[in-house]
Scaffold this motif. Structure first.
Motif, short mmCIF file in Angstrom:
data_model
loop_
_atom_site.label_atom_id
_atom_site.label_comp_id
_atom_site.label_asym_id
_atom_site.label_seq_id
_atom_site.Cartn_x
_atom_site.Cartn_y
_atom_site.Cartn_z
N MET B 1 0.84 -1.21 0.00
CA MET B 1 0.00 0.00 0.00
C MET B 1 0.87 1.25 0.00
SD MET B 1 -3.11 1.03 -0.06
CE MET B 1 -3.82 2.65 -0.02
N GLU B 2 1.78 1.24 0.98
CA GLU B 2 2.72 2.36 1.12
C GLU B 2 3.49 2.57 -0.19
OE1 GLU B 2 5.24 1.79 4.51
OE2 GLU B 2 6.90 2.74 3.46
N LEU B 3 3.90 1.43 -0.75
CA LEU B 3 4.70 1.51 -1.96
C LEU B 3 3.84 1.93 -3.15
CD1 LEU B 3 7.69 0.86 -2.25
CD2 LEU B 3 6.99 -1.13 -3.55
N LEU B 4 2.60 1.44 -3.15
CA LEU B 4 1.68 1.77 -4.24
C LEU B 4 1.46 3.27 -4.29
CD1 LEU B 4 -0.22 0.31 -6.34
CD2 LEU B 4 -2.04 0.82 -4.71
N ILE B 5 1.24 3.86 -3.12
CA ILE B 5 1.02 5.32 -3.07
C ILE B 5 2.29 6.05 -3.49
CG2 ILE B 5 0.56 7.28 -1.54
CD1 ILE B 5 -1.26 5.38 0.03
N GLY B 6 3.44 5.57 -2.96
CA GLY B 6 4.72 6.18 -3.32
C GLY B 6 4.93 6.16 -4.83
N GLN B 7 4.63 5.03 -5.45
CA GLN B 7 4.83 4.90 -6.88
C GLN B 7 3.82 5.70 -7.70
OE1 GLN B 7 8.05 4.04 -7.09
NE2 GLN B 7 7.28 3.54 -9.12
#
Lengths: 421, 294
Positions: B1-7
């Motif tokens: 999730m965190e990474l999805l938003i970051g990306q």
């Protein structure tokens, strides 16, 4: 301010280049006798009869590499000036002929040929990129001439016509990995520019890591010159690696370090070890962005040796107090003195005799005592890990206890057995 | 999730950089048919403007705010000079403009090297733009947020200018049918100059913005020029809304590709996508419907 230096260097250079074309033509026709007097080497036209001896400097004084290579030209010029002031080599003053490689490997090969055949120089100094060295190598081998190459490189090469005075991998990359392992690093993330040196370096790092139980959590390459690192820094951050090994080249470092910092990564939370940022590059990257980060080289301006104090003082006196010295500059400076020592040991400028005399020749360089290894034509060097301080200079945080023997093919490392093939 | 938003954010922010670089080009290339290879160098001029302003105003925050209009002016004036000296002689000869502006680009790069030196210079980001805010655990860099805001602001300003002002109407009239506009009493000469001033000025602002993310060097423009042309061509020549969609779509796609492969492969995939897309839709996302005979 750099501009003035380049310009100042360029004008006499252009004049010298023109003059030497004329002089070169003249000497080839005029003195076959002196060519004959240079003993055994049949192809050499080096004139040793006068009170001076010609040497060649070849660097990119224009094009994209000029930014780095003009600094090497500066430190070579300093060494030549010092040697002449102290009586020259075998009693002969050095007459420097400088050529511009113009950041193009083919130009390097062509100009090197001119320095050897037309200018009849006794030895040539310079070169930076591996591609320029690879282009010049056959020229020096075919003419049986000497090149002194001053920059750290990816190893896996050895020619009897080239003396490598920069670090090879076991004098820079492997000690940096040893240092990280010693600090308790269990995992690494590799970031590099997409070309020869980073890919070769990372192959070595992968092999080392496999043998030493260090986990490589990612290996990312950015196109040369790329400034977009959002995704790479996200991957790095997400990997939660203990440290980052950085083989990025040039301006990409600026973008990388800025974006690295902007996602909350710091030298404390995830240190970055860089192998291509030296004192010269720090202002361009921005001190804010790299302060506290680590570098791996064999020389820093801050080294506390008598030879280095003398070198730094002389350099600043000649080129200005705001200039800094760096590893490749020191290696270039050292290379001219090493050639002098080899010639004096051989008591001749003849290439065969100089090659035969090279093994074991030493010089008290700014980085410490260096010794030529006649087997592979590299020199011993002392690897050092540095930390970028608040002045933009680099403090040594770890230094190898002794100078390390060069091992360009990594033959002495079990884990590297497959790499040299 | 965190990474999805970051990306996701990485994609959007890359898109906003592309949009800033392409917005001015969409005006000069899209609307006037001039292939301006010096557009990237106008960005570089904007970036060096930020550097010069920072020498005069040491507070990084204040200097950034001054640099934005200053960059616009510097880029705009360079564009105006280029238009007046060279380009006005070669409208309707796009290939000639390509060669001429490429030469101008080389001259500007060399000028930057002579004036500021070959090594890159450091433009400091203001303290209030350093660091990031957390969005559901993902770090959102403040500099990228600022650039996103700035590009949306430039977009809004440009759209407003084109749609709601007499000047905008004149520019659009000239684009749609130059001869008819001339006959109707619109000074096409003045309209060309102003279009070029605004388009080049936007490049200057883009240059100021990218000092926050990368290096400020004589080569800065070459990093962006190809991507900017891709955005304009894929979006549909002369279509601002096409450029906006293309920029953000390319930004997000690139970050997705780059995440699932590598930076180099990601770049290749993007080019393949564009080639395929242009096969299917050669006119780009949107196409200009004009009443001119050309």
């Amino acid at each position: 301010m750099r501009v003035t230096v380049t310009k100042r260097a360029f004008l006499p250079l252009a004049a010298a280049a023109m003059a030497t074309v004329l002089a070169g033509c003249g000497s080839q026709i005029a003195d076959p006798a002196s060519a004959g007097s240079t003993a055994s080497s049949g192809t050499s036209c080096v004139n040793t009869s006068g009170s001076s001896i010609k040497v060649g400097f070849i660097n990119s004084l224009s094009g994209t590499m000029a930014i780095s290579e003009s600094t090497v030209f500066d430190s070579l010029s300093l060494a030549a000036e010092e040697i002449n002031a102290s009586g020259g080599v075998l009693g002969k003053q050095l007459e420097v002929i400088s050529e511009d490689g113009a950041s193009e490997p083919t130009k390097f090969a062509e100009r090197a040929g001119k320095l050897i055949q037309q200018d009849c120089t006794a030895a040539v100094f310079g070169g930076w990129t591996s591609s320029s060295r690879k282009a010049m190598l056959p020229v020096f081998e075919a003419n049986d001439a000497l090149l002194f190459y001053p920059v750290q490189y990816e190893g896996l090469e050895s020619s009897k016509n080239i003396f490598y005075t920069g670090a090879t991998t076991n004098q820079q990359i492997i000690p940096a990995l040893d240092y990280l392992a010693e600090q308790g690093t269990k995992s690494l993330f590799l970031v590099g520019s997409d070309y020869v040196f980073p890919r070769t370096a990372n192959k070595i790092i992968q092999a080392y890591a496999a043998a030493k139980g260090i986990e490589i959590l990612g290996e990312e390459y950015a196109p040369l010159g790329s400034t977009e690192f959002s995704t790479i820094v996200n991957k790095v951050r997400d990997s939660k690696a203990d440290a980052v090994f950085n083989t990025l080249n040039g301006d990409s470092n600026v973008a990388f370090f800025r974006q690295y910092k902007s996602v909350g990564l710091t030298a404390d939370s995830m240190p970055v070890v860089s192998v291509s940022i030296a004192e010269e590059e720090v202002p361009g990257v921005g001190l804010d962005n790299v302060q506290g980060q680590l570098t791996a080289w064999d020389y820093y301006q801050t080294l506390d040796t008598p030879a280095n104090k003398k070198f730094v003082a002389a350099f600043k006196a000649k080129f200005g107090a705001d200039r800094v010295t760096s590893d490749p500059m020191e290696a270039a400076y050292t290379s001219l003195y090493l050639w002098k020592a080899m010639v004096e040991k051989a008591a001749s400028f003849d290439v065969d005799k100089v090659q035969a005399a090279a093994d074991g020749v030493t010089f008290e360089a700014p980085e410490g005592l260096v010794t030529v290894n006649g087997d592979n034509n590299h020199i011993t060097k002392t690897p050092r890990i540095g930390k970028i301080n608040a002045d933009g200079l680099i403090d040594t945080v770890w230094s190898s206890p002794a100078a390390v023997e060069p091992d360009p093919f990594l033959a002495t490392y079990d884990w590297a057995k497959d790499l040299a093939k | 999730m965190e990474l999805l938003i970051g990306q996701m954010f990485a994609g959007l922010s890359l898109g906003s950089v592309l949009l800033l670089a392409a917005l001015g080009l969409s005006l000069t290339f899209g609307q006037m048919g001039v292939i301006n290879m010096a557009h990237g160098e106008f960005m570089m001029a904007g970036a060096y403007t930020a550097f010069v302003v920072q020498q005069a105003i040491s507070d990084a925050g204040a200097s950034l705010l001054v640099s934005i209009p200053a960059g616009f002016l510097v880029g705009g004036v360079l564009g105006l000079v280029l238009e007046a000296v060279l380009l006005r002689r070669m409208y309707h000869r796009p290939l000639d403009t390509l060669l001429v502006t490429f030469g101008v680009a080389l001259i500007l790069q060399q000028a930057a090297r002579d004036i500021f030196g070959a090594p890159s210079v450091d433009v400091r980001a203001p303290a209030w733009l350093q660091g990031n805010i957390e969005l559901l655990g993902a770090p959102i860099p403040l500099t990228r947020l600022f650039i996103l805001g700035l590009s949306l602001l430039c977009l809004a300003g440009l759209v407003l200018l084109l749609k709601a002002t007499p000047l905008g109407r004149r520019i659009r009239a000239v684009v749609l049918n130059r001869d008819l506009a001339e006959t109707s009493g619109v000074s096409t000469r003045r309209s060309d100059q102003l279009t070029f001033f605004i388009g080049s000025g936007l490049a200057g602002i883009a240059g100021v913005a990218v000092t926050l993310i990368g290096s400020t060097s004589p080569y800065l423009g070459t990093n962006y020029i190809v991507d900017a042309f891709l955005v304009v061509v894929a979006g549909g020549i002369g279509q601002i809304k096409g450029a906006v969609i293309a920029a953000f779509a390319l930004g997000v796609l690139q970050s997705v590709f780059e995440y699932s492969t590598t930076a180099s492969i990601g770049k290749v995939l993007i080019l393949i996508v564009i080639v395929v897309f242009l096969q299917l839709r050669p006119q780009g996302i949107f196409s200009l419907i004009t009443r001119s005979l050309a």
